[in-house]
Scaffold this motif. Structure first.
Motif, PDB file in Angstrom:
ATOM      1  N   THR A 101       0.305   5.624   0.773  1.00 57.90           N
ATOM      2  CA  THR A 101      -0.342   6.758   1.365  1.00 57.90           C
ATOM      3  C   THR A 101      -0.355   7.711   0.573  1.00 57.90           C
ATOM      4  OG1 THR A 101       1.220   7.258   2.918  1.00 57.90           O
ATOM      5  CG2 THR A 101      -0.414   5.738   3.433  1.00 57.90           C
ATOM      6  N   TYR A 142       0.757  -1.108  -0.002  1.00 55.76           N
ATOM      7  CA  TYR A 142      -0.078  -0.114  -0.041  1.00 55.76           C
ATOM      8  C   TYR A 142       0.844   1.294  -0.005  1.00 55.76           C
ATOM      9  CZ  TYR A 142      -3.899  -2.946   1.310  1.00 55.76           C
ATOM     10  OH  TYR A 142      -4.673  -3.893   1.198  1.00 55.76           O
ATOM     11  N   GLU A 153      -5.205   5.237   2.013  1.00 51.44           N
ATOM     12  CA  GLU A 153      -4.257   4.427   1.555  1.00 51.44           C
ATOM     13  C   GLU A 153      -4.666   3.697   0.388  1.00 51.44           C
ATOM     14  OE1 GLU A 153      -3.301   1.342   4.461  1.00 51.44           O
ATOM     15  OE2 GLU A 153      -2.163   2.610   5.695  1.00 51.44           O
TER      16      GLU A 153
END
Length: 163
Positions: A6, A4, A16
């Motif tokens: 952000t 992931y 995210e």
């Protein structure tokens, strides 16, 4: 495994987003082990009512369709132009930048109508899986003749983005 990243959303919050998914051999082994385990438990599974099984498959199908860009495009085709926000997601950005007609042509020209016709006809339904393989040729040879480079850049998912 999913990696992931952000980022800042337009409203200032942090979001995210999945950057990429790494498929491991362990996942495939786990899936096949689960299928084997379920086949060994057939006498126990025969007690489960059919509507329960249908409900599980309906739930799984809905979960799979939730993030599908094709389905999102089809939904956005029915929204009014004033309700579209190009900052929200790719489907709305495409709709605002290119217009409904280009998005509709790309969605329909992705051989959906041809595949549907092939699938619905009982005499040709047998070759349906083979036609899926032909879609690669259609994408490489036919689709670039129907759309400009700008349209394809906005509409098409790059191969690197899906990895």
């Amino acid at each position: 495994m999913t990696l992931y990243t952000t980022r800042k959303a337009p409203d200032g919050s942090t979001v995210e987003e999945p950057e990429r998914v790494i498929e491991t051999r362990l996942t495939g082994f786990g899936v096949h082990a689960g299928v084997l385990a379920s086949s060994l438990a057939l006498p126990l599974l025969s007690v489960v009512p059919l509507p329960v099984v249908s409900g599980v498959f309906l739930h799984l199908g809905r979960r799979v369709v939730a993030g599908n860009l094709f389905v999102e495009r089809c939904k956005k085709l029915w929204l009014e132009k004033g309700t579209l926000d190009p900052r929200v997601d790719g489907a709305e950005r495409e709709m605002v930048a290119l217009g409904r007609w280009a998005v509709f042509r790309f969605t329909a020209a992705a051989c959906l109508l041809g595949l549907l016709a092939l699938r619905c006809n009982p005499s040709t339904a047998l070759v349906f899986p083979s036609v899926i393989g032909v879609l690669m040729l259609v994408r490489v040879k036919l689709v670039p003749r129907m759309f400009s480079r700008r349209e394809l850049r906005l509409l098409d998912t790059a191969i690197g983005d899906s990895l």
